[in-house]
Design an enzyme around this catalytic site. Sequence first.
Site, short mmCIF file in Angstrom:
data_model
loop_
_atom_site.label_atom_id
_atom_site.label_comp_id
_atom_site.label_asym_id
_atom_site.label_seq_id
_atom_site.Cartn_x
_atom_site.Cartn_y
_atom_site.Cartn_z
N SER A 58 -9.07 2.03 -1.97
CA SER A 58 -6.95 2.39 -1.28
C SER A 58 -7.26 4.12 -1.63
CB SER A 58 -5.90 1.61 -1.93
OG SER A 58 -5.92 1.80 -3.75
N HIS A 113 -9.38 -0.40 4.33
CA HIS A 113 -8.71 -0.43 3.88
C HIS A 113 -7.60 -1.33 4.15
CE1 HIS A 113 -4.51 1.49 1.42
NE2 HIS A 113 -5.53 0.60 0.89
N GLU A 142 -6.77 0.35 7.39
CA GLU A 142 -7.00 2.18 7.67
C GLU A 142 -8.61 1.86 7.51
OE1 GLU A 142 -3.50 4.91 5.19
OE2 GLU A 142 -5.46 3.67 3.74
N ASN A 200 -0.65 5.93 1.65
CA ASN A 200 -0.63 6.52 0.46
C ASN A 200 -0.80 7.71 -0.14
OD1 ASN A 200 -0.75 3.32 -0.40
ND2 ASN A 200 -2.64 3.10 -0.97
#
Length: 710
Positions: free
Chosen positions: A432, A453, A465, A503
């Site tokens: 992540s 991800h 992702e 993130n």
Amino acid sequence: MKHIHIQQNEWLIRVTFDCAEQKINTLSHQVMNELCALLKQFESAPQKVISFESAKQDIFIAGADIKELQQINDVEMAKEKAHFGQKIFKTLAALPQTKVAVINGSCVGGGCELALACDFRLATDNPKTKIGLPEVKLGIIPGWGGTQRLPRLIGLPAALSMILPGKLVSASKAYRLHLVDKVISCIDLEEQVEQFLENLQNSSFQTDLVNRRQPKNTLGKLKQFIGDTAAARFYILKKARQQVLKTTKGLYPAPLAVLDVYEKKCGFDEGIQRELIEFSNLAPSDICKNLIAIFFLTQEVKRQQREAYSDVVTLPKTGAVIGAGVMGGGIAWLMSSKGLSVRLKDIQWQSIELGYQKVVEYFNQLKKRGKVKQGEIDAAINRIGGSLDYSGFNRVDMAIEAVVEVIDVKQKVLQEAEAALPETSLLCTNTSALSVTEMASVLKRPEQFCGIHFFNPVNRMPLVEVIKGQQTNSQTIAQAISVCHLWGKVPVVVKDSPGFLVNRILLPYLNEAAYLLEEGADIEKVDQVMTDFGMPMGPFQLADQVGIDVGYKVAKILEASFGERMQVAPVLEHLYAKLKLLGKKSGRGFYRYQDQEVQVNELLYQSPTVKDSEDKSDAEIIDRLMLVMVNEAAHCIDEGIVENAGQLDLAMVMGTGFPAWRGGLCRWADNVGCAEVAKRLDALQQTVGSRYQAATYLRTCAKQGRGFYQ
């Protein structure tokens, strides 16, 4: 240029939609004009049967032309468009012939409304055959009679279960609902269609089809009678409204408008007038335009990916997951649910058992909703094999690593996996935040390695992702994109950078909420303000859901990479290092979770880094939390982490639940105005801290008088 073609003999007219120079059939204004002219001719035609069919593969009619819908800018224009469609389908329904829609593929929106205006519907067992009225997903309601014809055909409860969530059903489900009258095989399709059309000349055959829609026993008839009473209708609509408000928090007006149409029981003509009014009020709205923008973003990103990564790829038939925790189990579930044989590898059987539990949990959720049967679940679970070593990896087409977020551990595991896999296999990491390029540095085939991800929970979050390392080749990215599409996910390609895209933008949002807490803000108020804004949950609720330990570790990675503007709020360190709070999974975080009861963890207000209570206005909370995300989004675009604002917005909507009705993070900023955003950031920099220093890209936009979308 003709979009509709007809063939006819002495008893049959076959109307075939084949929109020129398009992959799909849409009911554009031009097509509707063409259809209107044909229907007038049919009024005096001697034939007994008219069929409506499609020449497109896997498509009947995909609905109205959404580009035309996007151009509706006032209520009168919306009324004109809706009234025109209602009039045409009313003419179709009134034709003296027997009308039948032959559905082989997608039949949605206006296409479904056309089919509903026919006397009968014949569908194929093609997996691409999906039928429904998904208009609410675009911020409108069915506007060509669909709200009136569907409940008259299948009953109000079943109609609401389709219209309110914009749900599409398969041919078999449509048959059980009596939405279609017969389902035929795709094998020898033309012969079966011709036979059905010939049978329609027989009145007794038609009577049998109509009778099938009626309840067969006393209990069924009683249910139908009770369902038609005013009391039952009131109860059905009341419960539906409660569910809509619970699901949408009242932020999406279209489902509520559907219920307003049904509020008064009335005849068909009055019903479509009510439909017309509600549609016309919704179509010009900003919410409708923003939801349409998200729809087009999805299509545009797919097109951009096809052009950028056009390599021919081979899709995997076998897969492996290394690391069988919650995330690993979710990925194994996804693979097995899509028909892959899966190896689930870990270093202890306890973890593999946890992975299996997650697989069973996700399948049981689908079973509860009637999506799968127990036999299908058993077959899918039997496709998963647990292992403490790499046995069987020599037959795996694709492997995904999902072990602990420690770079040394990941590198070791990836080296072992690469040695066990065939040379042609695709190897991926589900990290992540860690560097894909750094992981690839220990591999012999770094060009065949990338990040994939997934977001938790895997069964519900659509975004993936796809992270391109410095040595990752285009073939690998093309294969990863194709796999994601095959598995029903929305892939966005991002550059290898700490936190990648989502993130990197989301963690400052969570971190800033912690700073607000330190300044004395009320936890529940902050969460309420952001859910009222449209977020699926507030930042403190989200931090507990993700896990304070997980969020803290990612935040520290970002702090190490980006310095002062990502400096972790001291209260987070206190929660994680001192109090050992992990969030929901441990029963305590920003909230306390006990026996289905959720309460604020009042102990946090006593933390040494938290000041006395200080009321924060809603506007300040929104600015503090939203602008820090907008600013980081500007940094990401400037650095090429993602190709453009559209892809960023799609990622934020699909990966964080950012309110789609606002059009995405960058579109929200454009609506505020980049000059205004920069001005507010400057003010926050002066009063709050340097982490609010406006990004260069944002200042450029402000100076040039443009936005993220130019």
